[in-house]
Each structure stands twice: as C-alpha cells, then as structure tokens.
Design an enzyme around this catalytic site. Structure first.
Site, PDB file in Angstrom:
ATOM      1  N   SER A   1     -13.119  -5.874   2.475  1.00 33.16           N
ATOM      2  CA  SER A   1     -14.404  -5.390   1.071  1.00 33.16           C
ATOM      3  C   SER A   1     -15.714  -5.333   1.306  1.00 33.16           C
ATOM      4  O   SER A   1     -16.400  -6.657   0.985  1.00 33.16           O
ATOM      5  CB  SER A   1     -13.363  -6.391   0.184  1.00 33.16           C
ATOM      6  N   PRO A   2     -15.917  -5.635   2.659  1.00 35.80           N
ATOM      7  CA  PRO A   2     -16.973  -6.326   2.913  1.00 35.80           C
ATOM      8  C   PRO A   2     -18.600  -5.299   2.731  1.00 35.80           C
ATOM      9  O   PRO A   2     -19.964  -5.715   2.192  1.00 35.80           O
ATOM     10  CB  PRO A   2     -17.554  -5.962   4.325  1.00 35.80           C
ATOM     11  N   LEU A   3     -17.564  -4.133   1.941  1.00 35.54           N
ATOM     12  CA  LEU A   3     -18.717  -3.073   0.950  1.00 35.54           C
ATOM     13  C   LEU A   3     -18.711  -3.640  -0.341  1.00 35.54           C
ATOM     14  O   LEU A   3     -18.939  -2.457  -0.985  1.00 35.54           O
ATOM     15  CB  LEU A   3     -19.014  -1.774   1.467  1.00 35.54           C
ATOM     16  N   GLY A   4     -17.660  -4.336  -0.734  1.00 30.51           N
ATOM     17  CA  GLY A   4     -17.238  -4.385  -1.673  1.00 30.51           C
ATOM     18  C   GLY A   4     -16.872  -3.302  -3.002  1.00 30.51           C
ATOM     19  O   GLY A   4     -17.611  -2.904  -3.949  1.00 30.51           O
TER      20      GLY A   4
ATOM     21  N   TYR B   1       0.869  -1.326   0.496  1.00 32.81           N
ATOM     22  CA  TYR B   1      -0.303   0.212  -0.001  1.00 32.81           C
ATOM     23  C   TYR B   1       1.128   1.503   0.003  1.00 32.81           C
ATOM     24  O   TYR B   1       0.103   2.351   0.175  1.00 32.81           O
ATOM     25  CB  TYR B   1      -1.027  -0.028   1.226  1.00 32.81           C
TER      26      TYR B   1
ATOM     27  N   HIS C   1       0.670 -11.762   1.805  1.00 30.37           N
ATOM     28  CA  HIS C   1       0.051 -10.690   0.849  1.00 30.37           C
ATOM     29  C   HIS C   1      -0.817 -11.524   0.033  1.00 30.37           C
ATOM     30  O   HIS C   1      -1.979 -11.878  -0.325  1.00 30.37           O
ATOM     31  CB  HIS C   1       0.683 -10.020   0.179  1.00 30.37           C
TER      32      HIS C   1
ATOM     33  N   LEU D   1     -21.710  -1.747  -2.487  1.00 30.76           N
ATOM     34  CA  LEU D   1     -22.790  -2.029  -1.512  1.00 30.76           C
ATOM     35  C   LEU D   1     -23.144  -0.699  -0.986  1.00 30.76           C
ATOM     36  O   LEU D   1     -24.537  -0.835  -0.332  1.00 30.76           O
ATOM     37  CB  LEU D   1     -22.522  -3.727  -0.831  1.00 30.76           C
TER      38      LEU D   1
ATOM     39  N   GLY E   1     -17.281  -0.702  -1.899  1.00 33.10           N
ATOM     40  CA  GLY E   1     -18.250   1.244  -2.357  1.00 33.10           C
ATOM     41  C   GLY E   1     -19.882  -0.193  -3.450  1.00 33.10           C
ATOM     42  O   GLY E   1     -20.348   1.272  -3.143  1.00 33.10           O
TER      43      GLY E   1
END
Length: 297
Positions: A201-204, A57, A122, A208, A206
């Site tokens: 990434s539980p909100l995909g 990152y 990773h 979701l 963005g």
C-alpha cells in the site's frame, strides 16, 4: 518446475505488483486496460518479476492462469492464515501446523504450480505460538513446497521469535506517506536481522494518488507541487518516496503497489526510476506526520 529467481540481501527486486484486487471480468469481455492477463503481462514485460497474492484474495486460480507459460519469469508470493467467517467483517487466523500444510497444498493446486517462491503468514495468531507455525513452514521448505518464508501483519517480537526458528526472507507491512508507523515499530528489527521489508500500500490505498480523498491536505499539496515541477504525477512521487527509503536506510525495501490497470502498472514502473531531490524528500517527511495504519490487507 521453475528456475524463478529469488532475491537475496544484495539484490532484492526493485518493485513488485500486488494482486489483491485482480479479478476476472463480471461477464463479457473486460476493457483491454483492465484485462487481468494484460495487467500481469504488462508488469512482466516491463521487468516486474515479483507478484503477490493470498488465499484470502480468492484469486489464486486466476493468478495461476495469468502466469501460465511465463512461470519462469515470476517470483510468486502468496499468503495463508486469514479465513473469512459468515459475516463480511468476521475473520479468524488459522496458523496451526495442520492448517499450514492444508493451505499450502490448496494454494499450490489453485496456482497450478509445484513450488511457492515466498510463502507468508498473513497475520499473527493469538492462538498458535509463532514457533509452531514457522516450524511447519520450515518443513515445507525442506520438502520443496516453498522456497522461503515471509511474515505479514506481525509484531517485531514475532519476527525475532520466528527468525530464531528459521530465516525469514521478508516482512510485509504498510509503508507510505500516509502510514509511517513501520519506521519505529518494525524497521529497526528487520534492519538488525537483515530481513527485506516489503512495503505494501505505498500509495495509501489511493489517497496519495488522487483516487481517494487525501488523508492530509498538506501532503497532497506537497506531492502535487513536486509532481508538477518534475512533470510526473502525485502518485508517482509518493511511490518514489518509498523507493528512496532503501538508500536512506541502507536496507532493502521493496514497494508493492497494486493495480488492476495496465496504465497504472506502467506508471508505477516509471515511478521506480524517479530519483527525488533531497530537499523534496525532507519536505515530504515534514508534512507527513506519523499516523496509525490504514486498513490492513
């Protein structure tokens, strides 16, 4: 030195904060809502102790500065192994023992810490047997450079082989209403072995939460309907669905939403307290057909 808590099987963190997009402002003074130090401190003030970054990152030095003076409050995770090439889409995995040691030392220096709480491979390597990588990581545990070992972007067989060399604390994989492959490809293995699943990434990314075009109009409509009825946002409902998996599966699941905004951090913290009704969970299950993974991180 730090006495930062490290989760156990019986008491994992409720939620973490993914720092993939955390950056210094490009000149000038950043907006208060997006100041990187303010974002991290807002999470810590709200009770989030799990922070997650990676050498890939390019922000470990920034992360180190943001937690200066608060290291004792943080369970700090970072990752190694993925190296960018000359082109923007050109990358390779360096997971040989020498790279394990060199990457760890470099991360410790950039983060300005003595010990990494959880150190992830990773991405799986096609060139280095995972047993060699884990043996080198286990030596870092023995030397006090890291406290625990994690894996990301691996197969279930990789996890089994790695866990046979040294206990694996966590496996980090995508899991959301937009990406459910983990339920068949990884979840049975981590449940069997007693390994925490960290759901990034539980909100995909963005899709979701309304910041990107929805991948499924049916999922978007269902999220919006549940959110309206409960007086919360669609993104909060999507995150609450991931939280619900821990109880449903009777297994530790730690959602890892990322954010570069204080406002979004606080909204995500609130989502961790939402308890969805069983019928709403069933509705979301039914409209979110298993799909292939969205881009890896």
């Amino acid at each position: 030195m730090t006495d930062a808590p490290l989760w156990t099987k019986d008491k994992p963190p409720r939620q973490g904060l993914g720092l993939m997009r955390l950056r210094d402002a490009d000149g000038g003074t950043p907006d208060a809502d997006r100041d990187p130090v303010a974002v991290v401190h807002a999470a810590l003030d709200a009770g989030i102790t799990l922070l997650d970054t990676a050498e890939l990152y390019g922000n470990e030095d920034l992360v180190g500065r943001t937690i200066a003076g608060r290291r004792h409050e943080v369970t700090l995770c970072t990752k190694f192994g993925v190296v960018w090439g000359a082109q923007s889409d050109d990358w390779s995995v360096h997971a040989d023992p020498a790279s394990v040691v060199a990457s760890c030392e470099a991360s410790l220096s950039r983060l300005n810490i003595e010990t990494i709480d959880l150190y992830y491979l990773h991405h799986r390597s096609e060139d280095t047997p995972i047993e060699e990588t884990i043996t080198a990581m286990a030596e870092l545990v023995d030397s006090g450079k890291i406290r625990a070992i994690g894996l990301s972007n691996v197969t279930a067989e990789d996890v089994r082989r790695a866990h046979a060399v040294h206990p694996i604390l966590a496996v980090q994989e995508q899991w959301s209403l937009a990406s459910r492959d983990v339920e068949t490809t990884m979840l049975p293995t981590v449940v069997e072995l007693g390994i925490t699943l960290v759901a990034h990434s539980p909100l995909g990314h963005g899709i979701l939460g309304g910041t990107s075009d929805p991948a499924s109009p049916d999922v978007a409509r269902t999220l919006a309907d549940i959110a309206t009825g409960d007086g919360v946002s669609a993104g909060q409902v999507a995150l609450a669905w991931v939280h619900s998996q821990a109880e449903r599966r009777n297994h530790p699941v730690v959602p890892l939403p990322g954010s570069t905004s204080v406002q979004h951090v606080l909204a995500n913290v609130l989502a961790s307290t939402i308890r969805l009704r069983d019928e709403d969970i069933v509705r979301l299950d039914e409209v979110s057909a298993a799909t292939g993974p969205i881009p890896s991180r």
